[in-house]
Enzyme design. Sequence first.
Site, PDB file in Angstrom:
ATOM      1  N   ASP A 102       0.825  -1.204   0.000  1.00  0.00           N
ATOM      2  CA  ASP A 102       0.000   0.000   0.000  1.00  0.00           C
ATOM      3  C   ASP A 102       0.862   1.258   0.000  1.00  0.00           C
ATOM      4  O   ASP A 102       1.955   1.281   0.571  1.00  0.00           O
ATOM      5  CB  ASP A 102      -0.894   0.003   1.253  1.00  0.00           C
ATOM      6  CG  ASP A 102      -1.687   1.285   1.397  1.00  0.00           C
ATOM      7  OD1 ASP A 102      -2.585   1.515   0.567  1.00  0.00           O
ATOM      8  OD2 ASP A 102      -1.372   2.083   2.304  1.00  0.00           O
ATOM      9  N   GLU A 157       0.768  -0.523  -5.224  1.00  0.00           N
ATOM     10  CA  GLU A 157      -0.291   0.472  -5.352  1.00  0.00           C
ATOM     11  C   GLU A 157       0.405   1.820  -5.526  1.00  0.00           C
ATOM     12  O   GLU A 157       0.870   2.426  -4.561  1.00  0.00           O
ATOM     13  CB  GLU A 157      -1.189   0.480  -4.111  1.00  0.00           C
ATOM     14  CG  GLU A 157      -2.426   1.336  -4.278  1.00  0.00           C
ATOM     15  CD  GLU A 157      -2.618   2.386  -3.203  1.00  0.00           C
ATOM     16  OE1 GLU A 157      -3.711   2.965  -3.128  1.00  0.00           O
ATOM     17  OE2 GLU A 157      -1.669   2.668  -2.453  1.00  0.00           O
TER      18      GLU A 157
END
Length: 698
Positions: free
Chosen positions: A357, A412
Amino acid sequence: MAMPSPNVSTFQEEVSPGRVLTMDADGTGLSVIDPWLEPFNDALRERYATFEKSDKQIEDTLGYEEFTKGYEYYGFNVQKDNSVMYREWAPNAVTASLVGDFNNWDVNAHVMTRDKYGVFEILVDPTADGKVAIPHGSKIKITMTMPRTGERIYRLPAWINYVTQDLNVSATYDAIFWNPESHYVFKNARPKRPESIRVYEAHVGISSPEPRCATYKEFTKNILPRIAYDGYNTIQLMAVMEHAYYASFGYQVTSFFAPSSRYGTPEDLKELIDTAHGLGITVLLDLVHSHACKNVADGLNMFDGSDHCYFHAGPKGRHELWDSRLFNYGNFEVMRFLMSNLRYWMDVFQFDGFRFDGVTSMLYKHHGIGYGFSGGYHEYFGDNVDDEGVMYIQIANNFLHKKYPDVVTIAEDVSGMPGSCRPVREGGLGFDYRLSMAIPDMWIKMLKEQSDDDWNMGNVVHILTNRRYLEKTIGYCESHDQALVGDKTLAFWLMDKEMYTNMSDLTPLTPIIDRGIALHKLIRMVTHGLGGEGYLNFEGNEFGHPEWLDFPRAGNDSSFQYARRQWNVLDDKLLRYKYLNEWDRAMQMTEERFGWLHSPQGYVSRKNEGDKIIVFERANVLFIFNFHPTQSFTDYRVGVDQAGKYKIVLNSDDKQFLGHERVDNSTEFFTTPGDWDSRPNWLQVYIPSRTCLLLAKA
């Protein structure tokens, strides 16, 4: 092609089947693949040198095997004689003691010793009858005194592997000594890495139709069979690393080695992963190493009384937008903590990889805040870049892929840094895939701002195919981001309030529901076929989950109304959600049969704005899409590479998908030689409005 640098060793890399390139072993391999990077070769060399320096430091000190097993050195480790060794790195502290239920929280009972590096340790001897002196399930903390002031602080151990929250007493977490009599024993081997990755993004807590937090055991029993039935081969589990604030969606981590106790015990999570493996499903952890929760009482912030133990000091250590703390990747002990965290989830819980992330925040000093990436190569080098963040990502990916050949790592990242999904030895970041974050933005924007007549087929194709050469991406129509409160699921954008009144088979098929279901199918299929080398779906959206996602918080009176998945609407055979679910399953099963995701990017032969037609070929499948709101086409000519007889392998207009049955699936299509749309053959099809057909050679 760039000429080899003098006195630099070279290696050969097969970048694609049958294409072998010679590259310098100095991080400039990327510019051999992409000559536009040649002006930045010096920056690439410098970046790779930073990686090599850190890599050598790890090898020359502890070596990767010990360096990445910090959880067997730090934290609590029960020895063979049932003594307990506890260690903690807290360089700012003067003294430290282990306290808990087991010693009545007496700060003088178990005083720890400190070494020159600021590592405190204590060996807690077993009881007289040879048992572990700290009972399983008891609460524990480390307490430290500060320099100058002598202030005493209490903290949760940084490496603690289980924490619980008693909302009747306090909103903060308690550290728990987790040492059950028997640990879960894994029964199933890890599946092989999927050739075509079809990802089911899931959140355990929202996985019940009831307005409450669901459990690992419920997910194992109720949701895993659904995922397997639908044909997904990979699960991306969200919000597993413990987080104090449920509404953060798991992105404000407080305890990095603790699976969230909201959903059950660590053993329950192991059972979930093992059961998924038994179904042949790969399980990825949604990993948050980009930042940490700023909580002090139950987080890493101010752990040893300083603001710079695990993080950068001052403003550099704070993320303004996320209101969280930023790791100091250049610190040896911080690196050991994070690298050990990777191995802990891989070895102890048998995860198969990670979705990293917030990679954009890790790569750039500006963290992507208020920065619009234009795609210019200068944006990826120079003062914009956080060299230590890049180094950590390279070290992590390099280690993971050497240690675990079948590991999967996904980035991401909105910036699209060149080389993100190329091996580290080429100068890349080492990820396997990057999420194609522009695709869902495109679909939402089109549905919000354009009429169906204004949809631009060329733009759709451009966004779906706009990715770096030889770098794999995962295409998706909507993830959890698009479903959060303030936005709506694609199904809800398409059908809105009519989903409450007109989704029953007992009611007439209204124009809004007819359009919504047709476009929901087409949007997913064209994204699946053209949008990447992997595909992702967020839990529930496969059957057109209505509304949005909102966790219990002060702003909604702590309601679980929207923090759940309404499986009941899918299971109700009178409702039309079942048609969308069967379509989603058919997409996955057809991909499994033909394997277009792991095949070269599709060749688009037609993107006709007037007809609203898109035609492309991939993995010997001919994809034909008619996005026109009203116009169907008889004997529509489409180009195709291979000559022969073709048959329909998937048809969105089938009755089982709530289509209108305007196409006979038994029809045989024969090619005619002759150039059409730059293809050597052509055939003719009947393609109804808002329909897609997939054809393959009989």
